[in-house]
Structures are given as structure tokens and as C-alpha cells.
Design an enzyme around this catalytic site. Structure first.
Site, short mmCIF file in Angstrom:
data_model
loop_
_atom_site.label_atom_id
_atom_site.label_comp_id
_atom_site.label_asym_id
_atom_site.label_seq_id
_atom_site.Cartn_x
_atom_site.Cartn_y
_atom_site.Cartn_z
N ARG A 113 6.28 3.56 -2.52
CA ARG A 113 4.85 3.85 -2.47
C ARG A 113 4.53 4.56 -1.16
O ARG A 113 5.37 4.67 -0.29
CB ARG A 113 4.03 2.56 -2.63
CG ARG A 113 4.58 1.43 -1.77
CD ARG A 113 3.56 0.64 -1.09
NE ARG A 113 2.68 1.45 -0.27
CZ ARG A 113 2.99 1.91 0.95
NH1 ARG A 113 4.16 1.69 1.49
NH2 ARG A 113 2.10 2.60 1.64
N GLY A 114 3.27 5.05 -1.07
CA GLY A 114 2.90 5.88 0.08
C GLY A 114 3.05 7.33 -0.35
O GLY A 114 4.09 7.72 -0.92
N ARG A 168 1.49 8.44 -11.03
CA ARG A 168 0.30 7.97 -10.29
C ARG A 168 -0.63 9.16 -10.09
O ARG A 168 -0.15 10.27 -9.86
CB ARG A 168 0.70 7.35 -8.94
CG ARG A 168 1.49 6.04 -9.10
CD ARG A 168 1.66 5.31 -7.78
NE ARG A 168 0.41 4.72 -7.32
CZ ARG A 168 0.27 4.15 -6.12
NH1 ARG A 168 1.29 4.10 -5.28
NH2 ARG A 168 -0.89 3.63 -5.76
N ASN A 224 -7.98 7.86 0.55
CA ASN A 224 -6.94 7.00 1.11
C ASN A 224 -7.14 5.59 0.54
O ASN A 224 -8.05 5.35 -0.26
CB ASN A 224 -7.03 6.99 2.64
CG ASN A 224 -5.82 6.35 3.29
OD1 ASN A 224 -4.68 6.73 2.98
ND2 ASN A 224 -6.02 5.38 4.16
N LYS A 225 -6.29 4.69 0.95
CA LYS A 225 -6.29 3.32 0.41
C LYS A 225 -7.69 2.70 0.43
O LYS A 225 -8.43 2.86 1.40
CB LYS A 225 -5.30 2.49 1.23
CG LYS A 225 -5.15 1.06 0.83
CD LYS A 225 -4.83 0.86 -0.65
CE LYS A 225 -3.59 1.59 -1.09
NZ LYS A 225 -3.41 1.55 -2.56
N GLN A 268 -0.45 -4.06 1.79
CA GLN A 268 0.50 -3.16 2.45
C GLN A 268 0.47 -3.35 3.97
O GLN A 268 1.50 -3.19 4.64
CB GLN A 268 0.17 -1.70 2.12
CG GLN A 268 0.48 -1.28 0.69
CD GLN A 268 -0.73 -1.43 -0.22
OE1 GLN A 268 -1.60 -2.27 0.01
NE2 GLN A 268 -0.78 -0.62 -1.26
N ASP A 321 -4.05 10.16 1.04
CA ASP A 321 -3.36 10.43 -0.22
C ASP A 321 -3.73 11.80 -0.79
O ASP A 321 -2.97 12.39 -1.57
CB ASP A 321 -3.66 9.33 -1.23
CG ASP A 321 -2.97 8.04 -0.81
OD1 ASP A 321 -3.51 7.34 0.08
OD2 ASP A 321 -1.86 7.78 -1.29
O1 MRU Z 1 -0.97 2.57 -3.17
P1 MRU Z 1 -0.07 3.01 -2.05
O2 MRU Z 1 0.57 1.86 -1.34
O3 MRU Z 1 0.93 4.05 -2.49
O4 MRU Z 1 -1.07 3.70 -1.05
C1 MRU Z 1 -0.61 4.19 0.17
C2 MRU Z 1 -1.71 4.62 1.03
O5 MRU Z 1 -2.86 4.61 0.69
C3 MRU Z 1 -1.38 5.14 2.33
O6 MRU Z 1 -2.34 4.77 3.25
C4 MRU Z 1 -1.34 6.65 2.16
O7 MRU Z 1 -0.45 6.96 1.11
C5 MRU Z 1 -0.90 7.34 3.32
S1 MRU Z 1 0.84 7.19 3.35
C6 MRU Z 1 1.51 7.89 4.63
#
Ligand code: MRU
Length: 337
Positions: free
Chosen positions: A52-53, A86, A238-239, A187, A228
């Protein structure tokens, strides 16, 4: 920069005939590796958050295409399946488009392996550059708050926001790091704290709901997050929880930085309004660590990203440079279209 100390984790590893992923669902309890033998296994790992990320998802997908080419799979189908894994992180689409272009130009399996490796290597280089650029914006002895995991686990290595933080600590600009838990998947608690503790960085975990109280205390000068997808006007997905941090930061006079490679910039998306926000299984909210915490019969709404408007962002840091107070004109000047 002492990369031997601050850049030691490689969560996505090409093994010549398969892809090895550090299973992020099990950290920090267990460091278990998954060996993905084909593209469908990689797609599933992306869907299930084993990898993920945003940047790491793109890199894993590129390896999925290379692996499929080596195994003689129909590449159009593989590209489509990976793309649907995703919806929000544009690095996935960016990496697949890059592989597709090479396929259209007649690249064979070995050339696709080289392209996937280039995508991975360029991401690491971008993170190191962003580390320098982002840390340079921070005054000595600052405190910072970060959200989600944006470190080596989420990228080819070093990290985006966490790369800036690593560089900031190494350069003596950051004295203290706070990491929000990042409910529901945690996370921040499970992954960011794991990275920070491994590196011996001065860090404390906070509940997501402690962020406003922390900012009011004066202990943090910057909120530093990843992204993202960054739209053409600077609006940033972003998250989930990032938007409320940006609002809170503005209210308290705390600066807000987004650090992301140019592969996260989506100039085809005009504003944040157009970004699809992933909705995940409500079950992720109804239990913690597999243990049900909410009464049976309860329902939940689980959007896992939000959009921070550009006007709340003080700096977008990419490997191409820094945009302060982002808007369409500055984004256009740096990323064109
Ligand atoms: O749902 P995830 O864990 O894939 O989301 C990740 C994030 O939101 C990170 O903050 C984002 O991808 C930046 S990663 C360098």
C-alpha cells in the site's frame, strides 16, 4: 545524508521470476514476506493492502506487467485488472500507462523488466531529492506532525513525507515527530511508528483526535503529509483525516506541506472535486485487529481518502521543485499539460 542509517527498508523486491512484498497487514507484529508468482497475485496484494501507499502500489503494478509479459499472459487484460485494483492513488494509473506505452512501442519482456526497475529506481531518487527540498523549508528545532504511512513501506525507499522528516531530523531541523494513528487501518500506529522506531527517530504516537490539542500547544510548526493524487490546481487527495489536519493547521498558524513525487501529480484532473475517493468495506471500521468493537447490526461509512483544497497547503514538494501556495498557474508552470 547518512542513507545507511535512514534508508534501510525495501518492501518491494523483484526476484527475477517473482515479486516479493513485505506484508504490511501483519506489521509490526510479524515481518512476513509474500512471494507473488503472477500478476493476479500482485493485483490481490494491492486490493488487500498487503502492499500500500501510492508510489509502492504503482511500482508493484509495473512489476505485475513485467511478470505477466515474462509468462506470456495477455497484457491488455493484465493492465485492465491491475488498473481497477484501487481507484484513488494515481501512481497506479501512471505506472501502468508508462508500461503500456513501452508495450505499444514493441518492448519485449526483458525491456518491460527494465522499465519496472526504472520506475522503482526513479521513485527512490525522487524521494531523496524531496527530502532535501522539503527539509530546507523547516526551521531548526521544529516539531512536526505526520499522518498515515508515507515511508519506505509506501515507496521504493526513504519515503515522501517521511523522507522529508528523515532528512529534517538528519539535518537538525526537526527535533520531534508526532504520528497520528490513522484510523481505521492504523498506518500511522502500525507502520510509521515501526519505521521511526527502527531508525531511532524522536517520535511519539498520538490519537488522531489529539491533533488540534497538539497544534494549539505550539509543539508543531509543520504538518507534513504525502499524497495519493494532486489535481491540476493543487487540490490534494490523501489518507482520510488529512483535510481536517489542514483546517486545524490553518487555524493554529501551523504550516502544511505535501510531499509527493511528480508521478502523483495528475494534470488531467482539474480539481479535487473530480478525484474518485475509495470507499472500503465498512467492516474495517467495525473491528480492530480482527476483534469486533462495535455492536452487531451497526453500519459504518468508510471513505479512506479525502481532498485538501490547495488554499490550505503552504508547500507542495516534488522532486522537480517546491511550489509554495499552490494554484493552477504554478502547477501548470512546473508540470505543464
Ligand atoms: O490506503 P493506503 O495505505 O494505500 O494510503 C496511503 C496514503 O494515503 C499515503 O498517505 C499516501 O499514499 C502517500 S504514500 C507515500
Amino acid at each position: 545524508m547518512d542513507y545507511d542509517r535512514y534508508d534501510r527498508i525495501r518492501a518491494v523486491q523483484w526476484q527475477g521470476d517473482h515479486l516479493r512484498l513485505l506484508d504490511q497487514r501483519l506489521l509490526p507484529r510479524e515481518e512476513r514476506w509474500i512471494d507473488c508468482a503472477d500478476a493476479s497475485h500482485i493485483t490481490q496484494a494491492i486490493k488487500d493492502l498487503a502492499v500500500r501507499g501510492a508510489p509502492a502500489i504503482g511500482i508493484a503494478a509495473a512489476w505485475g506487467v513485467a511478470l505477466a509479459a515474462k509468462q506470456g499472459e495477455p497484457l491488455d487484460e493484465v493492465l485492465a485488472t491491475l488498473r481497477a485494483a484501487r481507484p484513488t492513488a494515481v501512481n497506479l494509473m501512471w505506472a501502468l500507462d508508462r508500461m503500456k506505452k513501452r508495450i505499444a512501442a514493441g518492448a519485449d519482456a526483458e525491456a518491460l523488466v527494465r522499465e519496472a526497475q526504472a520506475i522503482q529506481d526513479e521513485d527512490l531518487a525522487a524521494n531523496r531529492k524531496m527530502g532535501e527540498l522539503g527539509a530546507a523549508l523547516i526551521r531548526a528545532h521544529s516539531g512536526v506532525l505526520t499522518h498515515c504511512n508515507t515511508g519506505s513501506l509506501a515507496t521504493a525507499g526513504f519515503g515522501t513525507a517521511l523522507g522529508v522528516i528523515r532528512a529534517g531530523v538528519a539535518m537538525g531541523r526537526i527535533d520531534h515527530v508526532y504520528a497520528g494513528e490513522t484510523r481505521p487501518w492504523q498506518q500511522g500506529a502500525r507502520l510509521t511508528m515501526w519505521e521511526l522506531v527502527r531508525d531511532g527517530l524522536p517520535a511519539q504516537l498520538i490519537a488522531d483526535s489529539a491533533a488540534a490539542h497538539l497544534m494549539k500547544s505550539g509543539a508543531v510548526q509543520w504538518v507534513i503529509v504525502g499524497a495519493d493524487r494532486i489535481a491540476a490546481n493543487g487540490d490534494t487527495a490523501n489518507k482520510i483525516g488529512t483535510y481536517q489536519l489542514a483546517i486545524t493547521a490553518k487555524y493554529h498558524g501551523v504550516k502544511f506541506m505535501v510531499a509527493a513525487p511528480s508521478s502523483t501529480v495528475d494534470m488531467a484532473t482539474g480539481t479535487g472535486e473530480e478525484i474518485e475517493i475509495e470507499l472500503r468495506d465498512p467492516a474495517e471500521l467495525l473491528s480492530i485487529g480482527g476483534q469486533r468493537t462495535v455492536v452487531e447490526g451497526a453500519q459504518a461509512w468508510n471513505p479512506v481518502f479525502d481532498v485538501t483544497p490547495a488554499e490550505l497547503i503552504d508547500a507542495i514538494v516534488t522532486e522537480r521543485g517546491v511550489i509554495e501556495r499552490p494554484n493552477s498557474i504554478a502547477m501548470q508552470a512546473m508540470f505543464g499539460w
